[in-house]
Scaffold this motif. Structure first.
Motif, PDB file in Angstrom:
ATOM      1  N   GLY A 171      -4.118  -2.415  12.738  1.00 39.24           N
ATOM      2  CA  GLY A 171      -2.854  -3.365  12.260  1.00 39.24           C
ATOM      3  C   GLY A 171      -3.510  -4.736  11.889  1.00 39.24           C
ATOM      4  O   GLY A 171      -2.776  -5.564  11.593  1.00 39.24           O
ATOM      5  N   LEU A 172      -4.746  -4.843  11.563  1.00 37.25           N
ATOM      6  CA  LEU A 172      -5.436  -6.193  11.040  1.00 37.25           C
ATOM      7  C   LEU A 172      -5.665  -6.010   9.752  1.00 37.25           C
ATOM      8  O   LEU A 172      -6.309  -7.010   9.133  1.00 37.25           O
ATOM      9  CB  LEU A 172      -6.645  -6.298  12.017  1.00 37.25           C
ATOM     10  N   PHE A 173      -5.801  -4.898   8.948  1.00 40.65           N
ATOM     11  CA  PHE A 173      -6.040  -4.846   7.516  1.00 40.65           C
ATOM     12  C   PHE A 173      -5.377  -5.755   6.767  1.00 40.65           C
ATOM     13  O   PHE A 173      -5.829  -6.400   5.896  1.00 40.65           O
ATOM     14  CB  PHE A 173      -5.724  -3.280   7.185  1.00 40.65           C
ATOM     15  N   PRO A 174      -3.888  -5.875   6.724  1.00 38.09           N
ATOM     16  CA  PRO A 174      -3.130  -6.708   5.839  1.00 38.09           C
ATOM     17  C   PRO A 174      -3.721  -7.987   6.050  1.00 38.09           C
ATOM     18  O   PRO A 174      -3.756  -8.865   4.978  1.00 38.09           O
ATOM     19  CB  PRO A 174      -1.535  -6.659   6.475  1.00 38.09           C
ATOM     20  N   PRO A 175      -3.686  -8.803   7.139  1.00 33.79           N
ATOM     21  CA  PRO A 175      -4.296 -10.038   7.301  1.00 33.79           C
ATOM     22  C   PRO A 175      -5.618 -10.347   6.791  1.00 33.79           C
ATOM     23  O   PRO A 175      -6.211 -11.302   6.036  1.00 33.79           O
ATOM     24  CB  PRO A 175      -4.446 -10.410   8.850  1.00 33.79           C
ATOM     25  N   ILE A 176      -6.320  -9.237   6.501  1.00 38.98           N
ATOM     26  CA  ILE A 176      -7.952  -9.223   6.092  1.00 38.98           C
ATOM     27  C   ILE A 176      -7.686  -9.377   4.640  1.00 38.98           C
ATOM     28  O   ILE A 176      -8.348 -10.156   3.732  1.00 38.98           O
ATOM     29  CB  ILE A 176      -8.856  -8.007   6.405  1.00 38.98           C
ATOM     30  N   MET A 177      -6.608  -8.538   4.213  1.00 37.93           N
ATOM     31  CA  MET A 177      -6.464  -8.681   2.504  1.00 37.93           C
ATOM     32  C   MET A 177      -5.800 -10.087   2.063  1.00 37.93           C
ATOM     33  O   MET A 177      -6.354 -10.539   1.164  1.00 37.93           O
ATOM     34  CB  MET A 177      -5.361  -7.596   2.371  1.00 37.93           C
ATOM     35  N   LEU A 178      -4.962 -10.614   3.117  1.00 37.92           N
ATOM     36  CA  LEU A 178      -4.420 -11.828   2.722  1.00 37.92           C
ATOM     37  C   LEU A 178      -5.724 -12.985   2.992  1.00 37.92           C
ATOM     38  O   LEU A 178      -5.686 -13.842   2.030  1.00 37.92           O
ATOM     39  CB  LEU A 178      -3.381 -12.326   3.667  1.00 37.92           C
ATOM     40  N   ARG A 179      -6.619 -12.767   3.883  1.00 44.32           N
ATOM     41  CA  ARG A 179      -7.562 -13.889   3.650  1.00 44.32           C
ATOM     42  C   ARG A 179      -8.421 -13.610   2.279  1.00 44.32           C
ATOM     43  O   ARG A 179      -8.980 -14.810   1.835  1.00 44.32           O
ATOM     44  CB  ARG A 179      -8.341 -13.524   4.972  1.00 44.32           C
ATOM     45  N   SER A 195     -11.694   8.426  -0.285  1.00 44.20           N
ATOM     46  CA  SER A 195     -10.333   8.962  -0.866  1.00 44.20           C
ATOM     47  C   SER A 195      -9.307   9.259   0.345  1.00 44.20           C
ATOM     48  O   SER A 195      -8.272   8.892  -0.075  1.00 44.20           O
ATOM     49  CB  SER A 195     -10.631  10.353  -1.447  1.00 44.20           C
ATOM     50  N   GLY A 196      -9.537   9.807   1.358  1.00 41.18           N
ATOM     51  CA  GLY A 196      -8.470   9.907   2.683  1.00 41.18           C
ATOM     52  C   GLY A 196      -8.123   8.664   3.151  1.00 41.18           C
ATOM     53  O   GLY A 196      -6.995   8.448   3.149  1.00 41.18           O
ATOM     54  N   VAL A 197      -8.944   7.614   3.060  1.00 40.19           N
ATOM     55  CA  VAL A 197      -8.672   6.269   3.847  1.00 40.19           C
ATOM     56  C   VAL A 197      -7.858   5.596   2.829  1.00 40.19           C
ATOM     57  O   VAL A 197      -7.063   4.664   2.984  1.00 40.19           O
ATOM     58  CB  VAL A 197      -9.972   5.797   4.157  1.00 40.19           C
ATOM     59  N   LEU A 198      -8.047   5.781   1.416  1.00 46.54           N
ATOM     60  CA  LEU A 198      -7.741   5.034   0.441  1.00 46.54           C
ATOM     61  C   LEU A 198      -6.022   5.300   0.500  1.00 46.54           C
ATOM     62  O   LEU A 198      -5.187   4.367   0.215  1.00 46.54           O
ATOM     63  CB  LEU A 198      -8.017   5.447  -1.020  1.00 46.54           C
ATOM     64  N   GLU A 199      -5.501   6.222   0.621  1.00 49.46           N
ATOM     65  CA  GLU A 199      -4.167   6.726   0.569  1.00 49.46           C
ATOM     66  C   GLU A 199      -3.305   6.091   1.989  1.00 49.46           C
ATOM     67  O   GLU A 199      -2.366   5.436   1.728  1.00 49.46           O
ATOM     68  CB  GLU A 199      -3.857   8.291   0.737  1.00 49.46           C
ATOM     69  N   GLN A 200      -4.385   6.335   2.995  1.00 50.23           N
ATOM     70  CA  GLN A 200      -3.579   5.365   4.059  1.00 50.23           C
ATOM     71  C   GLN A 200      -3.609   3.752   3.834  1.00 50.23           C
ATOM     72  O   GLN A 200      -2.530   3.146   4.253  1.00 50.23           O
ATOM     73  CB  GLN A 200      -4.514   5.561   5.318  1.00 50.23           C
ATOM     74  N   MET A 201      -4.555   3.356   3.291  1.00 47.64           N
ATOM     75  CA  MET A 201      -4.780   1.872   3.037  1.00 47.64           C
ATOM     76  C   MET A 201      -3.502   1.389   2.038  1.00 47.64           C
ATOM     77  O   MET A 201      -2.839   0.453   2.328  1.00 47.64           O
ATOM     78  CB  MET A 201      -6.062   1.547   2.335  1.00 47.64           C
ATOM     79  N   ASP A 204       2.174  -0.740   1.762  1.00 48.64           N
ATOM     80  CA  ASP A 204       3.338  -0.535   0.953  1.00 48.64           C
ATOM     81  C   ASP A 204       4.251  -0.564   2.110  1.00 48.64           C
ATOM     82  O   ASP A 204       5.735  -0.549   1.607  1.00 48.64           O
ATOM     83  CB  ASP A 204       3.232   0.509   0.452  1.00 48.64           C
ATOM     84  N   THR A 205       3.911  -0.820   3.144  1.00 50.59           N
ATOM     85  CA  THR A 205       5.186  -0.572   4.439  1.00 50.59           C
ATOM     86  C   THR A 205       6.063  -2.025   4.194  1.00 50.59           C
ATOM     87  O   THR A 205       5.707  -2.991   3.653  1.00 50.59           O
ATOM     88  CB  THR A 205       4.427  -0.654   5.614  1.00 50.59           C
ATOM     89  N   GLU A 206       7.177  -1.852   4.881  1.00 54.50           N
ATOM     90  CA  GLU A 206       8.181  -2.793   4.692  1.00 54.50           C
ATOM     91  C   GLU A 206       7.897  -3.974   5.340  1.00 54.50           C
ATOM     92  O   GLU A 206       8.111  -5.255   4.629  1.00 54.50           O
ATOM     93  CB  GLU A 206       9.419  -2.403   5.386  1.00 54.50           C
ATOM     94  N   VAL A 250       4.871  -5.374   5.744  1.00 55.61           N
ATOM     95  CA  VAL A 250       3.645  -6.219   5.001  1.00 55.61           C
ATOM     96  C   VAL A 250       4.170  -6.356   3.662  1.00 55.61           C
ATOM     97  O   VAL A 250       4.004  -7.704   3.132  1.00 55.61           O
ATOM     98  CB  VAL A 250       2.611  -5.177   5.009  1.00 55.61           C
ATOM     99  N   ARG A 251       4.642  -5.710   2.954  1.00 54.45           N
ATOM    100  CA  ARG A 251       5.220  -5.913   1.434  1.00 54.45           C
ATOM    101  C   ARG A 251       4.102  -6.385   0.524  1.00 54.45           C
ATOM    102  O   ARG A 251       4.336  -7.446   0.058  1.00 54.45           O
ATOM    103  CB  ARG A 251       6.349  -7.039   1.569  1.00 54.45           C
ATOM    104  N   MET A 252       2.932  -5.577   0.597  1.00 55.14           N
ATOM    105  CA  MET A 252       2.033  -5.898  -0.479  1.00 55.14           C
ATOM    106  C   MET A 252       1.626  -4.800  -1.452  1.00 55.14           C
ATOM    107  O   MET A 252       0.543  -4.482  -1.816  1.00 55.14           O
ATOM    108  CB  MET A 252       0.649  -6.185   0.412  1.00 55.14           C
ATOM    109  N   ALA A 253       2.736  -4.230  -1.754  1.00 54.08           N
ATOM    110  CA  ALA A 253       2.592  -3.051  -2.819  1.00 54.08           C
ATOM    111  C   ALA A 253       2.250  -3.462  -4.132  1.00 54.08           C
ATOM    112  O   ALA A 253       1.453  -2.623  -4.922  1.00 54.08           O
ATOM    113  CB  ALA A 253       4.183  -2.508  -3.257  1.00 54.08           C
ATOM    114  N   LYS A 254       2.158  -4.837  -4.423  1.00 56.00           N
ATOM    115  CA  LYS A 254       1.620  -5.366  -5.889  1.00 56.00           C
ATOM    116  C   LYS A 254       0.304  -5.855  -5.622  1.00 56.00           C
ATOM    117  O   LYS A 254      -0.201  -6.992  -6.369  1.00 56.00           O
ATOM    118  CB  LYS A 254       2.486  -6.426  -6.376  1.00 56.00           C
ATOM    119  N   TRP A 255      -0.480  -5.522  -4.591  1.00 57.70           N
ATOM    120  CA  TRP A 255      -1.750  -6.123  -4.319  1.00 57.70           C
ATOM    121  C   TRP A 255      -2.838  -5.887  -5.419  1.00 57.70           C
ATOM    122  O   TRP A 255      -3.533  -6.731  -5.850  1.00 57.70           O
ATOM    123  CB  TRP A 255      -2.628  -5.647  -2.948  1.00 57.70           C
TER     124      TRP A 255
END
Length: 471
Positions: free
Chosen positions: A189-197, A217-223, A228-230, A232-237
């Motif tokens: 649940g803390l990955f999106p804030p890391i991406m924003l940082r 590869s398996g983790v990439l899909e989860q990432m 892309d969740t509603e 977070v809305r970082m589908a265009k990262w």
């Protein structure tokens, strides 16, 4: 005893006197006192051992199983100074791989994870955990301590300075290289804030954490699902990463991590065509100008081109750009770097596998002469990719014609295939043509000749290639 050790410790400030003490087995005498209970005595003993442990000869005398067990026990002491000194001594000893393996058996990882919650211990604990994270077994072990992983991620997200402290971020880089730990990072649940940082502060080491996470590869899909969740809305990262790369051309340490992250995204649903139109193609063209970028940046660019060439959404963009010609020139410039050569051959293989662009690419480049040069490579991986690529080009050459007739490279590749399937006969004919003097068949252009000087062969290749391009 306490007073005597204090005097000896002060005398040991002179290195020659310390050597005399070591010759009289002072490390062995000190480790026998670790089971005492008097706190002042323990403090001076630990201080003395810490001072001695910076020398490898002393370390070998100190790091015996019984001593390591006592130090792990003292790291849990109620006296904070004793606990900290024990951890610092363990840190000095943990540079040795064998010591780390012995400490793991003692259950120290669980102890260090628990000590993370105590701020005075945090700095030395992070350093110790970093040492343990260099071992794959320890990475998996730390991944199972989910509370500790969450604590580390919280420290990253809330770090007070723009760039995360090196001890903390280096530990996270190592953990992210483990698939299980990377999965915990994404699901925390803390990955999106890391991406924003990363997007805000452009921290290269923190970007490497994301790059390592995306390498599984398996983790990439989860990432990608998490981003892309509603909520977070970082589908265009990826579009944002392209923009960051365009703005970071003068900062290669951050640029290589951004490009590496994009290159690790190998999902079929990625809109590579949209990224090409967003400036990715112009960026790659700029970075692959000869002698413009460092080799690590060039390698990531080639990996990224392989992704573009594999996608029908973007292959047309690549074929119609300057990239195929620049990649061909890179084969000459970087022919000594086998890793770059392998990735270039793979990118070309992906590119010519598409029927709609194959003929155009073969006409606009002189790909066949370039790849035939690598057919005599000793690296099995280079040879494998060269053979596969030549097979594709050879099939395409059967019906290849232009307004001026059959291109020169068609005849070259047919001659090469004949020599490839008839090497013994070609060697015999070359010997006959040379008058039976035993001249090396390589003088007549034999690709599979193992004799002769490799350096002369390289120079001959460079000469013909430069003459072809008019350099």
């Amino acid at each position: 005893m306490h007073v005597c050790l204090c005097v000896l410790l002060n005398l040991a400030e002179e290195i020659s006197i310390e050597k005399k003490m070591v010759n009289r087995k002072i490390p062995h005498l000190l480790i026998q006192l670790l089971d005492r209970t008097q706190e002042d005595l323990l403090l001076v003993v630990l201080t003395f051992l810490k001072k001695l442990s910076v020398f490898e000869e002393n370390k070998d005398q100190i790091a015996v199983p019984e001593t390591l067990s006592n130090l792990v026990r003292l790291a849990q002491h109620q006296n904070q100074r004793i606990a900290l000194l024990s951890l610092r001594l363990l840190f000095n000893l943990s540079f040795d791989e064998r010591v780390r393996a012995a400490l793991v058996e003692s259950g120290i990882v669980k102890l260090l994870v628990d000590l993370l919650k105590n701020p005075p211990f945090r700095h030395i604990v992070l350093r110790l955990l970093y040492h343990f994270s260099m071992d794959d077994r320890c990475k998996s072990l730390m991944a199972y301590h989910r509370d500790g992983m969450i604590m580390l991620l919280q420290l990253v997200v809330h770090f007070p300075e723009p760039r995360v402290g090196k001890d903390l971020v280096a530990l996270m880089v190592n953990l992210a290289s483990n698939a299980r730990a990377a999965e915990v990072i994404v699901q925390s649940g803390l990955f999106p804030p890391i991406m924003l940082r990363v997007m805000k502060h452009r921290d290269p080491l923190l970007c490497k954490v994301i790059r390592n996470v995306a390498s599984h590869s398996g983790v990439l899909e989860q990432m990608c699902e998490v981003l892309d969740t509603e909520g977070v809305r970082m589908a265009k990262w990826m579009n944002e990463f392209v923009r960051m790369a365009v703005c970071s051309v003068d900062h290669p340490d951050f640029l290589v991590e951004v490009l590496g992250t994009l290159a690790n995204v190998t999902l079929e649903e990625v809109a590579w065509g949209e990224l090409c139109e967003s400036g990715l193609l112009e960026l790659l063209t700029r970075l692959l100008v000869p002698s413009f970028s460092e080799d690590d940046v060039v390698l990531e660019c080639v990996l990224l081109i392989g992704n573009l060439a594999s996608s029908r959404d973007s292959v047309q963009h690549v074929a119609e750009s300057r990239l195929p010609t620049m990649m061909q020139d890179l084969l000459v410039e970087k022919r000594e770097d086998e890793e770059i050569v392998v990735q270039l051959l793979f990118a070309f293989q992906c590119l010519v596998s598409h029927d709609e662009v194959r003929e155009f690419v073969l006409q606009e480049t002189e790909l066949a002469p370039a790849i035939m040069r690598f057919a005599r490579a000793r690296n099995p991986l280079v040879l494998e990719y060269t053979t596969a690529l030549l097979q594709i080009v050879a099939v395409a050459s059967d019906n290849q014609t232009t307004e001026e007739g059959v291109p020169d490279w068609v005849a070259q590749i047919k001659g090469f295939r004949f020599e490839q399937h008839n090497p013994e006969w070609c060697r015999y004919v070359n010997r006959e043509l040379s008058g039976g003097t035993g001249m090396s068949p390589g003088a007549y252009g034999g690709y599979y000749d193992d004799q002769g000087s490799p350096r002369d062969d390289e120079e001959e290749f460079a000469f013909h290639w430069s003459a072809r391009h008019g350099y």
